[in-house]
Design a protein around this motif. Sequence first.
Motif, PDB file in Angstrom:
ATOM      1  N   VAL A   1      -7.905   8.645   9.235  1.00  0.00           N
ATOM      2  CA  VAL A   1      -8.565   8.804  10.530  1.00  0.00           C
ATOM      3  C   VAL A   1      -9.382   7.569  10.898  1.00  0.00           C
ATOM      4  O   VAL A   1      -9.872   6.857  10.034  1.00  0.00           O
ATOM      5  N   ASP A   2      -9.510   7.358  12.199  1.00  0.00           N
ATOM      6  CA  ASP A   2     -10.427   6.367  12.749  1.00  0.00           C
ATOM      7  C   ASP A   2     -11.716   7.124  13.032  1.00  0.00           C
ATOM      8  O   ASP A   2     -11.769   7.942  13.941  1.00  0.00           O
ATOM      9  N   GLN A   3     -12.731   6.871  12.238  1.00  0.00           N
ATOM     10  CA  GLN A   3     -13.983   7.623  12.378  1.00  0.00           C
ATOM     11  C   GLN A   3     -14.746   7.276  13.650  1.00  0.00           C
ATOM     12  O   GLN A   3     -15.502   8.087  14.150  1.00  0.00           O
ATOM     13  N   ASN A   4     -14.571   6.063  14.164  1.00  0.00           N
ATOM     14  CA  ASN A   4     -15.279   5.678  15.388  1.00  0.00           C
ATOM     15  C   ASN A   4     -14.828   6.525  16.568  1.00  0.00           C
ATOM     16  O   ASN A   4     -15.615   6.869  17.438  1.00  0.00           O
ATOM     17  N   LEU A   5     -13.532   6.825  16.605  1.00  0.00           N
ATOM     18  CA  LEU A   5     -12.976   7.586  17.722  1.00  0.00           C
ATOM     19  C   LEU A   5     -12.720   9.043  17.363  1.00  0.00           C
ATOM     20  O   LEU A   5     -12.273   9.818  18.206  1.00  0.00           O
ATOM     21  N   SER A   6     -12.975   9.400  16.110  1.00  0.00           N
ATOM     22  CA  SER A   6     -12.656  10.746  15.605  1.00  0.00           C
ATOM     23  C   SER A   6     -11.200  11.092  15.875  1.00  0.00           C
ATOM     24  O   SER A   6     -10.862  12.167  16.352  1.00  0.00           O
ATOM     25  N   CYS A   7     -10.352  10.137  15.556  1.00  0.00           N
ATOM     26  CA  CYS A   7      -8.937  10.254  15.903  1.00  0.00           C
ATOM     27  C   CYS A   7      -8.064  10.158  14.653  1.00  0.00           C
ATOM     28  O   CYS A   7      -8.174   9.199  13.897  1.00  0.00           O
ATOM     29  N   PRO A   8      -7.185  11.150  14.430  1.00  0.00           N
ATOM     30  CA  PRO A   8      -6.241  11.031  13.319  1.00  0.00           C
ATOM     31  C   PRO A   8      -5.194   9.959  13.632  1.00  0.00           C
ATOM     32  O   PRO A   8      -4.696   9.880  14.753  1.00  0.00           O
ATOM     33  N   LEU A   9      -4.905   9.124  12.642  1.00  0.00           N
ATOM     34  CA  LEU A   9      -3.944   8.044  12.836  1.00  0.00           C
ATOM     35  C   LEU A   9      -2.615   8.314  12.133  1.00  0.00           C
ATOM     36  O   LEU A   9      -1.562   7.977  12.650  1.00  0.00           O
ATOM     37  N   TYR A  10      -2.691   8.895  10.941  1.00  0.00           N
ATOM     38  CA  TYR A  10      -1.466   9.080  10.168  1.00  0.00           C
ATOM     39  C   TYR A  10      -1.713  10.137   9.098  1.00  0.00           C
ATOM     40  O   TYR A  10      -2.784  10.187   8.503  1.00  0.00           O
ATOM     41  N   ASP A  11      -0.718  10.982   8.860  1.00  0.00           N
ATOM     42  CA  ASP A  11      -0.818  11.945   7.768  1.00  0.00           C
ATOM     43  C   ASP A  11       0.512  11.992   7.041  1.00  0.00           C
ATOM     44  O   ASP A  11       1.568  11.738   7.626  1.00  0.00           O
ATOM     45  N   ASP A  12       0.447  12.300   5.761  1.00  0.00           N
ATOM     46  CA  ASP A  12       1.661  12.292   4.955  1.00  0.00           C
ATOM     47  C   ASP A  12       1.343  12.904   3.590  1.00  0.00           C
ATOM     48  O   ASP A  12       0.214  13.332   3.345  1.00  0.00           O
ATOM     49  N   VAL A  13       2.344  12.895   2.726  1.00  0.00           N
ATOM     50  CA  VAL A  13       2.194  13.331   1.344  1.00  0.00           C
ATOM     51  C   VAL A  13       2.606  12.168   0.464  1.00  0.00           C
ATOM     52  O   VAL A  13       3.668  11.570   0.666  1.00  0.00           O
ATOM     53  N   TYR A  14       1.760  11.818  -0.480  1.00  0.00           N
ATOM     54  CA  TYR A  14       2.054  10.750  -1.441  1.00  0.00           C
ATOM     55  C   TYR A  14       2.377  11.394  -2.773  1.00  0.00           C
ATOM     56  O   TYR A  14       1.560  12.132  -3.330  1.00  0.00           O
ATOM     57  N   MET A  15       3.586  11.142  -3.271  1.00  0.00           N
ATOM     58  CA  MET A  15       4.004  11.692  -4.558  1.00  0.00           C
ATOM     59  C   MET A  15       3.838  10.623  -5.636  1.00  0.00           C
ATOM     60  O   MET A  15       4.289   9.493  -5.474  1.00  0.00           O
ATOM     61  N   PHE A  16       3.161  10.976  -6.730  1.00  0.00           N
ATOM     62  CA  PHE A  16       2.946  10.030  -7.812  1.00  0.00           C
ATOM     63  C   PHE A  16       4.268   9.684  -8.486  1.00  0.00           C
ATOM     64  O   PHE A  16       5.141  10.534  -8.648  1.00  0.00           O
ATOM     65  N   GLY A  17       4.410   8.442  -8.906  1.00  0.00           N
ATOM     66  CA  GLY A  17       5.611   8.005  -9.610  1.00  0.00           C
ATOM     67  C   GLY A  17       5.506   6.545 -10.006  1.00  0.00           C
ATOM     68  O   GLY A  17       4.824   5.750  -9.356  1.00  0.00           O
ATOM     69  N   LYS A  18       6.197   6.184 -11.058  1.00  0.00           N
ATOM     70  CA  LYS A  18       6.138   4.823 -11.610  1.00  0.00           C
ATOM     71  C   LYS A  18       6.495   3.744 -10.590  1.00  0.00           C
ATOM     72  O   LYS A  18       5.982   2.645 -10.644  1.00  0.00           O
ATOM     73  N   ASP A  19       7.369   4.035  -9.651  1.00  0.00           N
ATOM     74  CA  ASP A  19       7.838   3.023  -8.703  1.00  0.00           C
ATOM     75  C   ASP A  19       7.111   3.044  -7.360  1.00  0.00           C
ATOM     76  O   ASP A  19       7.475   2.295  -6.461  1.00  0.00           O
ATOM     77  N   GLU A  20       6.095   3.877  -7.210  1.00  0.00           N
ATOM     78  CA  GLU A  20       5.438   4.011  -5.901  1.00  0.00           C
ATOM     79  C   GLU A  20       4.531   2.838  -5.557  1.00  0.00           C
ATOM     80  O   GLU A  20       4.509   2.388  -4.432  1.00  0.00           O
ATOM     81  N   GLY A  21       3.719   2.376  -6.508  1.00  0.00           N
ATOM     82  CA  GLY A  21       2.893   1.189  -6.271  1.00  0.00           C
ATOM     83  C   GLY A  21       1.599   1.422  -5.513  1.00  0.00           C
ATOM     84  O   GLY A  21       1.010   0.477  -4.998  1.00  0.00           O
TER      85      GLY A  21
END
Length: 191
Positions: free
Chosen positions: A134-154
């Motif tokens: 989120v951009d806290q200045n504007l109280s605006c969501p910018l992006y949402d997702d799910v991050y899955m842990f894994g050796k190749d994710e980085g």
Amino acid sequence: MIDKNKIYTLKELINLYNLYNLEFKFYGNNDKGDLELYLKTDIDKMSVFKTIKEQTKYEYLKLDEEKAKDIKFQFDREVEELDLDIVAIVIRTSDVNIPSGKYKLETLDKLTKEQDLEDRKDSNGEDGISFLIVDQNLSCPLYDDVYMFGKDEGGLINYLEKRLEEQTDNLLYNNLKMILDYYNNIKEKSL
């Protein structure tokens, strides 16, 4: 000048400095109602004060405004204002080392990289974090997702860079670019 050892009431602090934010320290944990108070105390810095008395979140929410202004706080730390502009909120987690809550992008990137290095048990594809940026200045969501842990994710930032390359939606592309540009600018300033 802030006396870092003094105990202040919320009312005193609000009279001295501009309120930036007041938030529960632990997202979704009703037994830990610790509050953090962010105050603009310098041109580019924020001072963070924390409550000194433990109460549940429910007890805090029951207080009327006058009683809430009597809550006592003590100085905890100072943060760069710029670090608070865009933040990641972990909404759901499968790892004890990354609890739900608000994080600087740099911090969440570091934590996800650490988890990627661990040998993970097969958890039927449910081993990761659900997050919102989120951009806290504007109280605006910018992006949402799910991050899955894994050796190749980085780590989170590498993941966002991959999403940027694959993105076909203009709004999401621009939001991801803004997030990554912000992260890179913060990183440059800290070097």
